[in-house]
Each structure stands twice: as C-alpha cells, then as structure tokens.
Design an enzyme around this catalytic site. Sequence first.
Site, PDB file in Angstrom:
ATOM      1  N   HIS A   1       0.824  -1.215   0.000  1.00 41.98           N
ATOM      2  CA  HIS A   1       0.000   0.000   0.000  1.00 41.98           C
ATOM      3  C   HIS A   1       0.858   1.265   0.000  1.00 41.98           C
ATOM      4  O   HIS A   1       0.366   2.336  -0.316  1.00 41.98           O
ATOM      5  CB  HIS A   1      -0.912  -0.029   1.237  1.00 41.98           C
ATOM      6  CG  HIS A   1      -2.275   0.541   1.025  1.00 41.98           C
ATOM      7  ND1 HIS A   1      -2.924   0.565  -0.192  1.00 41.98           N
ATOM      8  CD2 HIS A   1      -3.135   1.120   1.903  1.00 41.98           C
ATOM      9  CE1 HIS A   1      -4.113   1.123  -0.049  1.00 41.98           C
ATOM     10  NE2 HIS A   1      -4.263   1.477   1.206  1.00 41.98           N
TER      11      HIS A   1
ATOM     12  N   ASN B   1      -6.592   7.342   3.945  1.00 43.68           N
ATOM     13  CA  ASN B   1      -8.008   7.696   3.784  1.00 43.68           C
ATOM     14  C   ASN B   1      -8.282   9.193   3.874  1.00 43.68           C
ATOM     15  O   ASN B   1      -9.404   9.627   3.635  1.00 43.68           O
ATOM     16  CB  ASN B   1      -8.855   6.969   4.824  1.00 43.68           C
ATOM     17  CG  ASN B   1      -8.764   5.470   4.666  1.00 43.68           C
ATOM     18  OD1 ASN B   1      -8.185   4.958   3.714  1.00 43.68           O
ATOM     19  ND2 ASN B   1      -9.328   4.752   5.608  1.00 43.68           N
TER      20      ASN B   1
ATOM     21  N   ASP C   1      -0.867   2.530  -5.465  1.00 40.22           N
ATOM     22  CA  ASP C   1      -0.859   1.083  -5.685  1.00 40.22           C
ATOM     23  C   ASP C   1      -2.161   0.666  -6.374  1.00 40.22           C
ATOM     24  O   ASP C   1      -3.183   1.315  -6.213  1.00 40.22           O
ATOM     25  CB  ASP C   1      -0.712   0.336  -4.356  1.00 40.22           C
ATOM     26  CG  ASP C   1      -1.824   0.645  -3.364  1.00 40.22           C
ATOM     27  OD1 ASP C   1      -2.601  -0.259  -3.046  1.00 40.22           O
ATOM     28  OD2 ASP C   1      -1.917   1.794  -2.897  1.00 40.22           O
TER      29      ASP C   1
ATOM     30  N   ASN D   1      -9.105   4.005  -1.419  1.00 49.23           N
ATOM     31  CA  ASN D   1      -9.559   5.020  -0.469  1.00 49.23           C
ATOM     32  C   ASN D   1      -8.777   6.328  -0.550  1.00 49.23           C
ATOM     33  O   ASN D   1      -9.333   7.394  -0.315  1.00 49.23           O
ATOM     34  CB  ASN D   1      -9.521   4.473   0.960  1.00 49.23           C
ATOM     35  CG  ASN D   1     -10.603   3.438   1.180  1.00 49.23           C
ATOM     36  OD1 ASN D   1     -11.675   3.491   0.582  1.00 49.23           O
ATOM     37  ND2 ASN D   1     -10.323   2.466   2.029  1.00 49.23           N
TER      38      ASN D   1
END
Length: 187
Positions: free
Chosen positions: A20, A66, A91, A112
């Site tokens: 991530h 987020n 990613d 997100n």
Amino acid sequence: MKYLIVGLGNIGREYEDTRHNIGFRVLDALAKASNIVFEDKRYGFVSEMRLKGKTLILLKPSTFMNLSGNAVRYWLQKEKIPVENMLVVVDDLALPFGALRLKGKGSDAGHNGLKHIQTILSTQNYARLRFGIGNDFPQGGQVNYVLSEFSEEEEQVMPERLEICCEMIKTFCLSGIQVAMNQYNNK
C-alpha cells in the site's frame, strides 16, 4: 512551472515496506536519485526538486491514506499549482505486480486514497500513475494483502520498476501526460 507529485501511503514503520506504500517508495527513489531529502512539514513530508527549469514538489502525505485529499488540497493551494500539474502515484490491485499505467483521469477504482482526493477536489480529472501490486490473496484477504510486504522475487525487480516510475514522472512534467502515456503505457 510547478508540479505536485504525490506518493500515497501510510506513515509509520509498520507500513513502511508494504504494498500500500508503493507511492512513498516511488517518491523516495526519485528523491534519492536527485540527492534531495524530505522535510516534515504541514500535512506531509515534502521535498522540492528542479528538473530542466521546472519545480517538482514531492509530497508524501502524513494524513494516512483515507485522508490524503487534505494534504493534496493544502499543497496545491499553498504552491499555487493547477490540478492538471498534479500526478498521484498509487498502488493498484487490478494490475499484476510491476505493471505501470499512467492515466490522465479516472475513477478511484475502490482506492480510499484516490476516493478522498476526488471528494476533496471535487474532480476525477487529475493524473495518476498506478503501480501494480497484484491480487494474489484469498477472498476477504484484501486488507492483509495490501498491508503485507513484497515477496523476495518482487523485491529483486523493484529497483528497475522504481527507476521506470521516476522516468515516467519526469516525462509527465517535461512533455505532458499524452507523451508520457504513449511512451510508457503497455510496455
């Protein structure tokens, strides 16, 4: 002319080498190749590099994935950079490991970080460089997968993939999104 290059990831040692955080790794590679370092500033770790008369502001948001849009909006406004001069490195589960795709706009594809940027900026019309992380996980295992580290085999080819990402970013800034897409996508 200024550009904002945003690498998405999560802060903290526990996330450092995870799938991530590939956006952070790409920006780290670009900074290292240019002999520049990041400074802890408002909403993120920031560095500035020069590229043939252009200024690239490199941003690794410290807001967690987020809430990435908060950092992006702040630095776009602070540096007076138009959204068309922004590139977000992210990613992508839908691409096999190491595949790279540059796009001028598009949906958040369930990511997100992109979702929050889109919400805060009220647009999908910004460039993104998607770095494929693959999707080799069992049903319901997506969170654990994206927060896992790359395999030894993947790490062996990582330097070459990171170098290509750096070249894609430079081409985006020097020649524009169309030239960069034509030169690098599907290769």
